[in-house]
Motif scaffolding. Structure first.
Motif, PDB file in Angstrom:
ATOM      1  N   PRO A  60      14.045 -46.551  21.557  1.00  0.00           N
ATOM      2  CA  PRO A  60      14.125 -45.972  20.213  1.00  0.00           C
ATOM      3  C   PRO A  60      14.579 -46.962  19.150  1.00  0.00           C
ATOM      4  O   PRO A  60      14.177 -46.859  17.991  1.00  0.00           O
ATOM      5  N   ALA A  61      15.447 -47.926  19.555  1.00  0.00           N
ATOM      6  CA  ALA A  61      15.998 -48.852  18.569  1.00  0.00           C
ATOM      7  C   ALA A  61      15.104 -50.058  18.326  1.00  0.00           C
ATOM      8  O   ALA A  61      15.283 -50.772  17.332  1.00  0.00           O
ATOM      9  N   PRO A  66      15.900 -54.773  12.807  1.00  0.00           N
ATOM     10  CA  PRO A  66      15.622 -55.793  11.784  1.00  0.00           C
ATOM     11  C   PRO A  66      15.343 -57.165  12.390  1.00  0.00           C
ATOM     12  O   PRO A  66      14.492 -57.894  11.891  1.00  0.00           O
ATOM     13  N   VAL A  67      16.052 -57.525  13.459  1.00  0.00           N
ATOM     14  CA  VAL A  67      15.857 -58.857  14.032  1.00  0.00           C
ATOM     15  C   VAL A  67      14.532 -58.948  14.780  1.00  0.00           C
ATOM     16  O   VAL A  67      13.853 -59.981  14.732  1.00  0.00           O
ATOM     17  N   PHE A  68      14.117 -57.885  15.469  1.00  0.00           N
ATOM     18  CA  PHE A  68      12.804 -57.917  16.103  1.00  0.00           C
ATOM     19  C   PHE A  68      11.708 -58.083  15.054  1.00  0.00           C
ATOM     20  O   PHE A  68      10.707 -58.763  15.287  1.00  0.00           O
ATOM     21  N   ARG A  69      11.938 -57.467  13.890  1.00  0.00           N
ATOM     22  CA  ARG A  69      10.961 -57.614  12.811  1.00  0.00           C
ATOM     23  C   ARG A  69      10.971 -59.048  12.288  1.00  0.00           C
ATOM     24  O   ARG A  69       9.916 -59.657  12.073  1.00  0.00           O
ATOM     25  N   ALA A 126      15.655 -40.128   4.892  1.00  0.00           N
ATOM     26  CA  ALA A 126      15.436 -40.553   3.512  1.00  0.00           C
ATOM     27  C   ALA A 126      16.107 -41.898   3.228  1.00  0.00           C
ATOM     28  O   ALA A 126      15.716 -42.603   2.301  1.00  0.00           O
ATOM     29  N   ARG A 127      17.128 -42.250   4.019  1.00  0.00           N
ATOM     30  CA  ARG A 127      17.821 -43.526   3.830  1.00  0.00           C
ATOM     31  C   ARG A 127      17.953 -44.241   5.171  1.00  0.00           C
ATOM     32  O   ARG A 127      19.004 -44.811   5.501  1.00  0.00           O
ATOM     33  N   GLN A 128      16.863 -44.218   5.950  1.00  0.00           N
ATOM     34  CA  GLN A 128      16.968 -44.733   7.313  1.00  0.00           C
ATOM     35  C   GLN A 128      17.267 -46.224   7.363  1.00  0.00           C
ATOM     36  O   GLN A 128      17.971 -46.693   8.263  1.00  0.00           O
ATOM     37  N   ARG A 129      16.788 -46.999   6.421  1.00  0.00           N
ATOM     38  CA  ARG A 129      17.127 -48.430   6.423  1.00  0.00           C
ATOM     39  C   ARG A 129      18.624 -48.635   6.229  1.00  0.00           C
ATOM     40  O   ARG A 129      19.235 -49.515   6.843  1.00  0.00           O
ATOM     41  N   GLY A 130      19.229 -47.796   5.389  1.00  0.00           N
ATOM     42  CA  GLY A 130      20.670 -47.878   5.198  1.00  0.00           C
ATOM     43  C   GLY A 130      21.436 -47.457   6.431  1.00  0.00           C
ATOM     44  O   GLY A 130      22.476 -48.043   6.770  1.00  0.00           O
ATOM     45  N   THR A 135      24.768 -48.904  11.086  1.00  0.00           N
ATOM     46  CA  THR A 135      25.044 -48.827  12.520  1.00  0.00           C
ATOM     47  C   THR A 135      24.698 -50.113  13.247  1.00  0.00           C
ATOM     48  O   THR A 135      25.026 -50.260  14.422  1.00  0.00           O
ATOM     49  N   GLY A 136      24.047 -51.060  12.565  1.00  0.00           N
ATOM     50  CA  GLY A 136      23.583 -52.270  13.234  1.00  0.00           C
ATOM     51  C   GLY A 136      24.484 -53.463  13.076  1.00  0.00           C
ATOM     52  O   GLY A 136      24.098 -54.574  13.448  1.00  0.00           O
ATOM     53  N   SER A 137      25.680 -53.285  12.527  1.00  0.00           N
ATOM     54  CA  SER A 137      26.600 -54.418  12.446  1.00  0.00           C
ATOM     55  C   SER A 137      27.913 -54.031  13.104  1.00  0.00           C
ATOM     56  O   SER A 137      28.035 -54.003  14.307  1.00  0.00           O
TER      57      SER A 137
END
Length: 478
Positions: A60-61, A66-69, A126-130, A135-137
């Motif tokens: 799911p992750a 962001p790093v895989f991208r 609606a704010r999934q990037r945020g 949660t990614g740091s």
């Protein structure tokens, strides 16, 4: 002299190695096993022609990473994103389906609970990037999107406390959500488990729960190919039992449990912190080679590659809390009858993993740490509960106890596949309280495993943060 030595070839170690190699540094990666991948290995565990994921199966992750991208990994792998992210069968042939389409999911749940599900997930989408950034740091950093952080925090507070039943009226929607919460293998309700479940549920209705065609090994192979293209070296069958084994590099990145650090001369406070670091429940895993698809009572369950078993919210919570107390559901007399079982049936979307007309089923159940339970019969009974006739389709099976998993992967202490218990406290101190927890007191040595923020999952962010810190501090590379 090698500039950077990376210990461990899980996704975090591979990401750290690629980041260092892209910076123009010489990199050597050491792997204890004969094949690379750590938690993203695939192998033939049962019969010829059947390909099973050794540890993680659904990611799911990964698609939201962001790093895989940044590393172009998402474009180098053929990702299968199912229409139904996950399913949760209940007794009597009922089931909840988390369709990737949030509106479809809400309509299927119906009425007040459908509207409640939409209100739970839609503001996060609606704010999934945020949300991913938050949660990614790590929790000690100021969130880039405070609104996303507040929305995520309030929902975690609701679903992680005694208020978790206020939102829903029926039993299907809460069971559907509890199935993803139980991925975190902790007590229920809890803030950390609820947060993990919210993130997974958001991905289910956002980027989707991706499967790499051919198995999880494809992720490791893609990263390894990039590392070799950049001139990096990978050495297998190279166990590292002490930090003395990796002297000579300007920087060392450890995709390992924190236990390896105890082989070094550490400050007393840091050594105490590592010794206080807690590991969670283990898992007992079973892989099945099947003569046909799983005969689910509810046919829609057969459309979802991931299926959560265990029954109602109350039944799953009771099972997970029993494991936390050292009891095994379905085995110990004082434990609930039914265990929680996380199952994936990847061949419903990727038939390449089995001979024509055949299927594979991957499943595990949570067990007390260090358990030697063979879960084959336990898992079989729970699948049969919702798919009568499953037993007759089994051509072969292969099982690994929690102790077996720990023996094959030194990071899985006691069979804990997350390299540390998932609690709110251990999200703050993973493995120590610090604004840069990837740095260790040993000069030039950094920890980049799931025992560091942002915790477990196949997203590579732990390796990314550790490598960036090492590049800045050891090589003055911004």
């Amino acid at each position: 002299m090698i500039d950077v030595t990376v210990v461990g070839s899980g996704p975090n170690g591979l990401v750290a190695a690629v980041v260092a190699a892209r910076a123009g540094l010489s990199v050597r990666l050491l792997e204890a096993e004969s094949s690379i991948g750590g938690g993203v290995r695939s192998a033939g565990l049962t019969l010829p022609g059947f390909r099973h994921d050794v540890c993680s199966a659904v990611h799911p992750a990964a698609l939201a990473s962001p790093v895989f991208r940044k590393l172009g990994l998402l474009d180098r792998i053929e990702w299968i994103v199912p229409e139904a992210s996950y399913a949760h069968p209940l007794d009597g042939g009922r089931a909840g389906i988390a369709w990737r389409d949030l509106d479809r999911t809400a309509r299927a749940l119906g009425g007040a609970d459908g509207r409640a599900w939409r209100r739970l997930i839609a503001p996060l989408l609606a704010r999934q990037r945020g949300v991913v950034s938050f949660t990614g740091s790590q929790l000690l950093r100021m969130p880039r999107d405070p609104i996303a952080a507040v929305r995520f925090g309030l929902r975690s507070l609701e679903q992680g406390t005694g208020a978790w039943n206020v939102r829903f009226l029926g039993d299907v929607a809460p069971a559907l959500f509890t199935g993803v919460v139980a991925h975190a293998a902790g007590g229920m309700p809890s803030l950390a488990s609820a947060g993990a479940g919210l993130l997974l549920a958001m991905h289910a209705h956002g980027v989707g729960w991706g499967f790499p065609r051919g198995g999880s090994q494809v992720i490791a192979d893609a990263l390894a190919n990039e590392l070799r293209r950049l001139g990096g070296e990978i050495v297998t069958d190279a166990p590292v039992r002490s930090l003395d084994d990796v002297r000579g590099s300007r920087a060392v990145l450890l995709d390992t449990s924190p236990e390896l650090l105890l082989t070094a001369d550490l400050p007393a406070a840091y050594r105490r912190a590592i010794r206080r670091y807690r590991y969670g429940s283990g898992v007992a895993k079973v892989d099945f080679a099947l003569d046909g698809p799983v005969p689910w009572t509810n046919p829609e369950v057969g459309l979802a590659p991931t299926v959560h078993l265990g029954g109602s919210r109350e039944q799953i919570a009771a099972a997970e809390n029993a494991v936390r107390r050292g009891l095994q559901p379905g085995v110990d007399d004082l434990a609930p009858r039914h265990p929680y079982v996380l199952a994936t049936q990847p061949t419903v979307v990727d038939p390449s993993r089995a001979p024509a007309g055949k299927h594979v089923l991957w499943a595990y159940t949570h067990v007390p740490a260090g358990s030697t339970l063979d879960a084959t019969e336990l898992v079989t009974r729970e699948v049969e509960r919702f798919a009568p006739g499953f037993r007759d389709l089994v051509l072969a099976s292969a099982q690994r106890t929690a102790t077996d998993l720990a023996a094959h992967n030194a990071n899985y202490i006691g069979g804990d596949i997350y390299s540390g218990e998932i609690t709110l406290a251990q999200f703050v101190k993973r493995p120590v309280v610090s604004t840069a927890p990837w740095r260790t007191p040993v000069p030039g040595v950094y920890l980049c495993s799931s025992a560091t923020p942002p915790g477990p999952a196949v997203h590579g962010m732990n390796g990314w943060w550790a490598a960036k810190l090492a590049l800045r501090e050891r090589f003055d590379i911004g």
